[in-house]
Design an enzyme around this catalytic site. Sequence first.
Site, PDB file in Angstrom:
ATOM      1  N   TYR A 145     -20.534 -16.221   8.789  1.00 45.59           N
ATOM      2  CA  TYR A 145     -21.819 -16.777   7.898  1.00 45.59           C
ATOM      3  C   TYR A 145     -22.993 -16.299   7.895  1.00 45.59           C
ATOM      4  CZ  TYR A 145     -24.838 -21.109   7.474  1.00 45.59           C
ATOM      5  OH  TYR A 145     -25.917 -21.928   7.098  1.00 45.59           O
ATOM      6  N   HIS A 202      -5.144 -25.612  14.371  1.00 45.24           N
ATOM      7  CA  HIS A 202      -4.995 -26.533  13.720  1.00 45.24           C
ATOM      8  C   HIS A 202      -3.513 -26.871  13.662  1.00 45.24           C
ATOM      9  CE1 HIS A 202      -9.010 -28.495  12.827  1.00 45.24           C
ATOM     10  NE2 HIS A 202      -9.325 -27.258  12.358  1.00 45.24           N
ATOM     11  N   ILE A 226     -28.155 -12.319   8.043  1.00 46.23           N
ATOM     12  CA  ILE A 226     -28.992 -13.040   9.065  1.00 46.23           C
ATOM     13  C   ILE A 226     -28.313 -12.715  10.584  1.00 46.23           C
ATOM     14  CG2 ILE A 226     -30.127 -14.941  10.091  1.00 46.23           C
ATOM     15  CD1 ILE A 226     -30.227 -16.325   7.196  1.00 46.23           C
ATOM     16  N   ASP A 245     -26.698 -15.611  13.344  1.00 48.33           N
ATOM     17  CA  ASP A 245     -26.692 -16.945  12.950  1.00 48.33           C
ATOM     18  C   ASP A 245     -25.116 -17.187  12.896  1.00 48.33           C
ATOM     19  OD1 ASP A 245     -27.560 -19.301  11.631  1.00 48.33           O
ATOM     20  OD2 ASP A 245     -27.602 -18.429   9.624  1.00 48.33           O
ATOM     21  N   ASP A 294     -12.583 -15.564  15.385  1.00 51.45           N
ATOM     22  CA  ASP A 294     -12.530 -17.094  15.866  1.00 51.45           C
ATOM     23  C   ASP A 294     -12.499 -18.120  14.689  1.00 51.45           C
ATOM     24  OD1 ASP A 294     -15.151 -17.200  14.590  1.00 51.45           O
ATOM     25  OD2 ASP A 294     -16.163 -16.850  16.349  1.00 51.45           O
ATOM     26  N   HIS A 322     -16.601 -33.139  12.474  1.00 51.25           N
ATOM     27  CA  HIS A 322     -17.168 -32.091  12.728  1.00 51.25           C
ATOM     28  C   HIS A 322     -18.509 -32.074  13.482  1.00 51.25           C
ATOM     29  CE1 HIS A 322     -14.524 -30.898   9.269  1.00 51.25           C
ATOM     30  NE2 HIS A 322     -14.376 -29.716   9.776  1.00 51.25           N
ATOM     31  N   TYR A 347      -6.819 -36.721  12.181  1.00 53.99           N
ATOM     32  CA  TYR A 347      -7.884 -36.186  11.824  1.00 53.99           C
ATOM     33  C   TYR A 347      -8.978 -37.383  11.600  1.00 53.99           C
ATOM     34  CZ  TYR A 347     -10.298 -32.079  10.588  1.00 53.99           C
ATOM     35  OH  TYR A 347     -11.334 -31.094  10.398  1.00 53.99           O
ATOM     36  N   HIS A 363      -9.397 -20.496  15.016  1.00 58.55           N
ATOM     37  CA  HIS A 363      -9.648 -21.854  14.621  1.00 58.55           C
ATOM     38  C   HIS A 363      -8.546 -22.551  13.835  1.00 58.55           C
ATOM     39  CE1 HIS A 363     -12.399 -25.420  14.037  1.00 58.55           C
ATOM     40  NE2 HIS A 363     -11.745 -25.459  12.712  1.00 58.55           N
ATOM     41  N   GLU A 364      -8.418 -21.879  12.611  1.00 60.32           N
ATOM     42  CA  GLU A 364      -7.623 -22.374  11.599  1.00 60.32           C
ATOM     43  C   GLU A 364      -6.182 -22.653  12.035  1.00 60.32           C
ATOM     44  OE1 GLU A 364      -8.699 -24.242   9.286  1.00 60.32           O
ATOM     45  OE2 GLU A 364     -10.758 -23.521   9.136  1.00 60.32           O
ATOM     46  N   ASP A 387     -19.686 -16.701  13.516  1.00 63.12           N
ATOM     47  CA  ASP A 387     -21.302 -15.693  13.422  1.00 63.12           C
ATOM     48  C   ASP A 387     -20.713 -14.465  12.602  1.00 63.12           C
ATOM     49  OD1 ASP A 387     -19.346 -15.778  15.895  1.00 63.12           O
ATOM     50  OD2 ASP A 387     -20.838 -13.801  16.339  1.00 63.12           O
ATOM     51  N   ASP A 404       1.029  -1.195  -0.329  1.00 61.05           N
ATOM     52  CA  ASP A 404      -0.024   0.074  -0.081  1.00 61.05           C
ATOM     53  C   ASP A 404       0.781   1.103   0.069  1.00 61.05           C
ATOM     54  OD1 ASP A 404      -2.977   0.904   0.586  1.00 61.05           O
ATOM     55  OD2 ASP A 404      -1.480   2.066   1.796  1.00 61.05           O
ATOM     56  N   ASP A 426       0.227   4.466   1.251  1.00 65.17           N
ATOM     57  CA  ASP A 426       0.276   5.387   2.257  1.00 65.17           C
ATOM     58  C   ASP A 426      -0.039   4.624   3.623  1.00 65.17           C
ATOM     59  OD1 ASP A 426      -2.431   4.596   2.103  1.00 65.17           O
ATOM     60  OD2 ASP A 426      -3.353   6.803   1.860  1.00 65.17           O
ATOM     61  N   GLU A 473     -11.087 -31.040  16.247  1.00 68.41           N
ATOM     62  CA  GLU A 473     -11.778 -29.989  15.645  1.00 68.41           C
ATOM     63  C   GLU A 473     -12.245 -29.241  16.952  1.00 68.41           C
ATOM     64  OE1 GLU A 473     -13.525 -28.539  13.082  1.00 68.41           O
ATOM     65  OE2 GLU A 473     -11.787 -29.173  12.125  1.00 68.41           O
ATOM     66  N   ASP A 526     -17.434 -37.699   6.730  1.00 71.45           N
ATOM     67  CA  ASP A 526     -16.839 -36.571   7.770  1.00 71.45           C
ATOM     68  C   ASP A 526     -15.650 -37.435   8.330  1.00 71.45           C
ATOM     69  OD1 ASP A 526     -16.362 -34.117   8.829  1.00 71.45           O
ATOM     70  OD2 ASP A 526     -17.752 -34.241  10.371  1.00 71.45           O
TER      71      ASP A 526
END
Length: 599
Positions: free
Chosen positions: A474, A432, A478, A481, A424, A514, A443, A428-429, A471, A346, A348, A452, A509
């Site tokens: 996603y 891992h 809404i 959610d 979050d 999950h 896993y 979360h990622e 939240d 960037d 500035d 997880e 899964d």
Amino acid sequence: MKKVWVSLLGGAMLLGAVAPGASAAEHSVPDPTQLTPTFHAEQWKAPSSVTGDNIVWSYLNRQKKTLLNTDNTSVRDQFRIIDRTSDKSGASHYRLKQYVNGIPVYGAEQTIHVNNAGKVTSYLGAVISEDQQQDATEDTTPKISATEAVYTAYAEAAARIQSFPSIHDSLSEASENQVSEHQVSVSNDTYAVTDNNVLSTPTNQSKLRLEDSNELKDSQMETVEAESSIAKIADLEPSVEPKAELYIYPDGETTRLVYVTEVNILEPAPLRTRYFIDAKNGKIVFQYDILNHATGTGRGVDGVTKSFTTTASGNGYQLKDTTRSNGIVTYTANNRQTTPGTIMTDADNVWNDPAAVDAHAYAIKTYDYYKNKFGRDSIDGRGMQIRSTVHYGKKYVNAFWNGSQMTYGDGDGSTFTFFSGDPDVVGHELTHGVTEFTSNLEYYGESGALNEAFSDIIGNDIDGANWLLGDGIYTPGIPGDALRSLSDPTRFGQPDHYSNFYPDPNNDDEGGVHTNSGIINKAYYLLAQGGTSHGVKVTGIGREAAVFIYYNAFTNYLTSTSNFSNARAAVIQAAKDFYGADSLAVTSAIKSFDAVGIK
């Protein structure tokens, strides 16, 4: 349940032609979590002359008949200390692995804990039986090379990708279209279904150009290296250097000699699959997917202006923080399928890319969280550089940790917005990655659900705003959610009690990783916040104490094949070791697992 993902390895997609001499995996051996650790609470004190690592060796030597199923072995011949850590209570935590004739046994790992008074307080671990040890020693010479094992894995991955319906456009072009009826995810840690954005790729063994292998320290591991850049294998380009490690793999009452290797690619679709290949006949005996999907200023995805460290470069600035260990760097893929891509710049130092602002700011936030709360220096505990890539693909509906960096899609704008826009999810990622460098929980099955859950727990605590996960990204239209809830897993289709454990009959899964994570999430919530669940009342001890206990249990006590019962034992023991056996923390930890039906 919001089952908005479909496993890449689901159904008939495991089938397809592979290279001569190899076969598609039929899971002809038990799964990698078969060695269930046993837990022993201890109060064993070594002689005063014994200190440091010798406390561990002395303990194992005294207890080898009980713990190791044999009197006729030298513990120093069979076990190696692979890691040591300490916590602020002064306790030392040891992680070990079992070897036979210098070859590690897959899943045979142990953790031993020594308090500040020199007492061994607990042991959690798994070992193979004396008969299996004898069987393993009979023939430890592979008949195929590590190079051949790597190729077998890549050939299977190429055939699997080839079996998908072919499309003419790349991921970045095809994702402009609406989601088709036949939806396939490209990641296990997925947040939503994505288009079947893969290209038909022929298998061509002539593309395999590999150097000689070399043995790595402390294991019979062969690393396959290309001349200058990573060579294509079976027409697929590895995103990290491929390697194959020789292991003794338990198989019922006997053992097999196997290579363990991974396919880790970004094109034509992100894929990270672990393979277990018989070192005698070259056949794939088990496989599963482990790709883990969740001071300038600038406005983030939420519209809030954030401040963060950048680096002056020439006449501009880079999204590069060099003040935290080996650095935090943020790149853009420019809506292509490439990582790390181009470093963000960037003119500035007032940044106008919300996805990049949040990826950088939240990576810094995650680093600071681990450093300030647990004394952990980055993902690996040794200052690893944290790299993030934003704008991966075009309207790509996912985010993932591929073993070396974070990658974020932009979302489709309706079901998901920019994936880097929620702390979050970022936490979360990256967690891992922490798991990969500590307990390395498989896993798959209960171990995978623990993996997880730990990411959910840490990600949620980094955000700290509520008990929801996802939240911030996603269904942006809404309010309220989310993807998951730690306080009420059933709200989003997860079980909150072991009696409702989801068996994942079609293995969509990886054994319900999950889904069943909700049970552990609920146990953590009850420990932190308290409440009554399934008739059991739990007194909360607060987030701060609860997350400290879980962090220590998951990073220092658990091993790769730990199950829910082991997690209960580890959490209770971590609470005992830090707060005392008669503390409220221990009582509440016990009741929190009682409340979710884990014994």
